[in-house]
Write a protein that holds these residues in place. Structure first.
Motif, PDB file in Angstrom:
ATOM      1  N   GLY A 282       0.695  -1.238   0.089  1.00  0.00           N
ATOM      2  CA  GLY A 282       0.032   0.141  -0.052  1.00  0.00           C
ATOM      3  C   GLY A 282       0.893   1.216   0.192  1.00  0.00           C
ATOM      4  O   GLY A 282       2.094   1.357   0.652  1.00  0.00           O
ATOM      5  N   VAL A 283       0.197   2.512  -0.682  1.00  0.00           N
ATOM      6  CA  VAL A 283       1.010   3.520  -0.749  1.00  0.00           C
ATOM      7  C   VAL A 283      -0.010   4.669  -0.001  1.00  0.00           C
ATOM      8  O   VAL A 283      -1.276   4.739  -0.384  1.00  0.00           O
ATOM      9  N   GLY A 284       0.421   5.313   1.039  1.00  0.00           N
ATOM     10  CA  GLY A 284      -0.261   6.157   1.550  1.00  0.00           C
ATOM     11  C   GLY A 284      -0.809   5.859   2.944  1.00  0.00           C
ATOM     12  O   GLY A 284       0.007   5.358   3.861  1.00  0.00           O
TER      13      GLY A 284
ATOM     14  N   PRO B 209       6.785  12.799  -1.329  1.00  0.00           N
ATOM     15  CA  PRO B 209       7.133  11.772  -0.343  1.00  0.00           C
ATOM     16  C   PRO B 209       6.006  11.140   0.465  1.00  0.00           C
ATOM     17  O   PRO B 209       5.480  11.875   1.193  1.00  0.00           O
ATOM     18  N   THR B 210       5.591   9.807   0.197  1.00  0.00           N
ATOM     19  CA  THR B 210       4.507   9.042   0.736  1.00  0.00           C
ATOM     20  C   THR B 210       4.907   7.889   1.279  1.00  0.00           C
ATOM     21  O   THR B 210       5.670   7.152   0.347  1.00  0.00           O
ATOM     22  N   GLY B 211       4.277   7.223   2.122  1.00  0.00           N
ATOM     23  CA  GLY B 211       4.743   5.966   2.801  1.00  0.00           C
ATOM     24  C   GLY B 211       4.396   4.811   1.882  1.00  0.00           C
ATOM     25  O   GLY B 211       3.421   4.776   1.212  1.00  0.00           O
TER      26      GLY B 211
ATOM     27  N   GLN C 171       8.014   8.277  -3.921  1.00  0.00           N
ATOM     28  CA  GLN C 171       7.246   8.940  -4.841  1.00  0.00           C
ATOM     29  C   GLN C 171       6.966   8.367  -6.134  1.00  0.00           C
ATOM     30  O   GLN C 171       6.042   8.629  -6.694  1.00  0.00           O
ATOM     31  N   THR C 172       7.831   7.153  -6.470  1.00  0.00           N
ATOM     32  CA  THR C 172       7.037   6.252  -7.153  1.00  0.00           C
ATOM     33  C   THR C 172       7.273   5.197  -6.990  1.00  0.00           C
ATOM     34  O   THR C 172       8.527   4.731  -6.722  1.00  0.00           O
ATOM     35  N   VAL C 173       6.463   4.130  -7.359  1.00  0.00           N
ATOM     36  CA  VAL C 173       6.728   2.719  -7.056  1.00  0.00           C
ATOM     37  C   VAL C 173       5.895   2.139  -7.817  1.00  0.00           C
ATOM     38  O   VAL C 173       4.840   2.404  -8.403  1.00  0.00           O
TER      39      VAL C 173
END
Length: 317
Positions: A149-151, A285-287, A299-301
């Motif tokens: 998960g992102v965010g 930047p996000t978790g 920032q990009t996955v």
């Protein structure tokens, strides 16, 4: 059969007496080498050692994070852009005896929740030589088993991990409370994420994105939480991404992932099942979390599904 038993002694539901019983029971059928993890990343090192030494079976007694480490130790770092099966050679079969708080991977495979029940189940599976071949997923140079998960969920995992470091138990109630607090804080921010699928379709103004390699996404006590019912270990990835942080929309979707039989639906929900890859980019930047482990800020996955990667001791699908 030789087996390495990798135990995380700090996992939520492991106890010294329980570990002794597990080792004794397994020794009635297997030639077991017992190893205890001593630090983060140690399970991966032990799994890599067992693979190099030709152990045909690796048994993990711990939570989802320990199982994730073992899989990464067995397979090594994934190749970026990998979309098909690799010739894996003499790769050990994986078995899991639940020992964490959620045990999502084990439960999704039909493994008994109680450790001693799971041991008896495993012994029966070994005697009948019954196993399944499953696909995995990877991102950011790391394999994952069931979700990433992102965010929002990454930030919740980070908060719960901080609590565990202070001696607080990672209970379902703590996850729920942390989710509510994190959501209330982050709903005030501008949506930062953009989700892109292989068809070229792009979804912007996304607040958080869950990526699933299996279903359910997680559990609340005994109840499965289903974000992408069309996803399993033999399919591609599932995407669950919210383009709204309004209370009514969020609560409606939250109720659906717990109670709806056909999965969640909402005009502000991006839900796509069975895609080979998905890219999530962020304006800040996000978790990122994988299998319940916080990885860091990104920032990009790009996430990839890879079929037929590893054998697991499990009942028929």
């Amino acid at each position: 059969m030789r087996a390495m038993l990798i135990v995380n002694p700090h996992a939520t539901s492991t106890t010294p007496s329980g570990r002794d019983l597990i080792g004794h029971a397994l020794s009635s059928t297997l030639s077991v080498r017992l190893e205890h993890t001593q630090y983060r990343g140690h399970a991966a090192e032990l799994a890599a050692e067992a693979t190099a030494q030709g152990f045909p079976l690796i048994i993990v007694h711990g939570g989802d994070g320990t199982v994730n480490e073992v899989v990464n130790g067995i397979l090594g770092a994934p190749q970026e852009g990998l979309l098909r099966s690799l010739p894996v050679g003499a790769v050990p079969t994986l078995a899991v005896i639940p020992g964490g708080s959620a045990n999502v991977f084990a439960r999704s495979l039909g493994i008994e929740a109680e450790p001693l029940d799971a041991v008896n189940q495993l012994i029966d599976l070994v005697r009948r030589r019954q196993h399944r071949r499953i696909g995995l997923a990877h991102c950011d140079g790391r394999w994952f088993l069931f979700n990433a998960g992102v965010g929002l969920d990454a930030h919740v995992v980070k908060a719960v991990e901080k609590g565990r470091a202070r001696g607080k138990t990672a209970s379902p109630g703590r996850y729920i409370r942390s989710t509510i607090r994190t959501f209330m804080r982050e709903r005030k921010l501008e949506p930062a994420l953009t989700v892109t699928v292989p068809s070229g379709q792009t979804f912007s103004d996304v607040y958080f994105a869950f990526i699933s390699n299996a279903s359910p996404w997680t559990y609340i006590d005994e109840r499965p939480v289903v974000t992408n019912p069309g996803v399993d270990y033999n399919s591609g990835l599932g995407i669950f991404a919210m383009q709204s942080a309004r209370w009514i929309a969020t609560l409606r979707v939250a109720r659906q992932i717990v109670f709806a039989k056909d999965g969640p639906r909402h005009k502000k929900l991006v839900r796509v099942d069975d895609v080979p890859t998905v890219t999530v980019s962020a304006s800040r930047p996000t978790g990122l979390q994988v299998d319940g482990d916080y990885i860091g800020m990104r920032q990009t996955v790009t996430f990839h599904a890879v079929s037929d990667m590893i054998d697991v001791m499990a009942p028929p699908e």
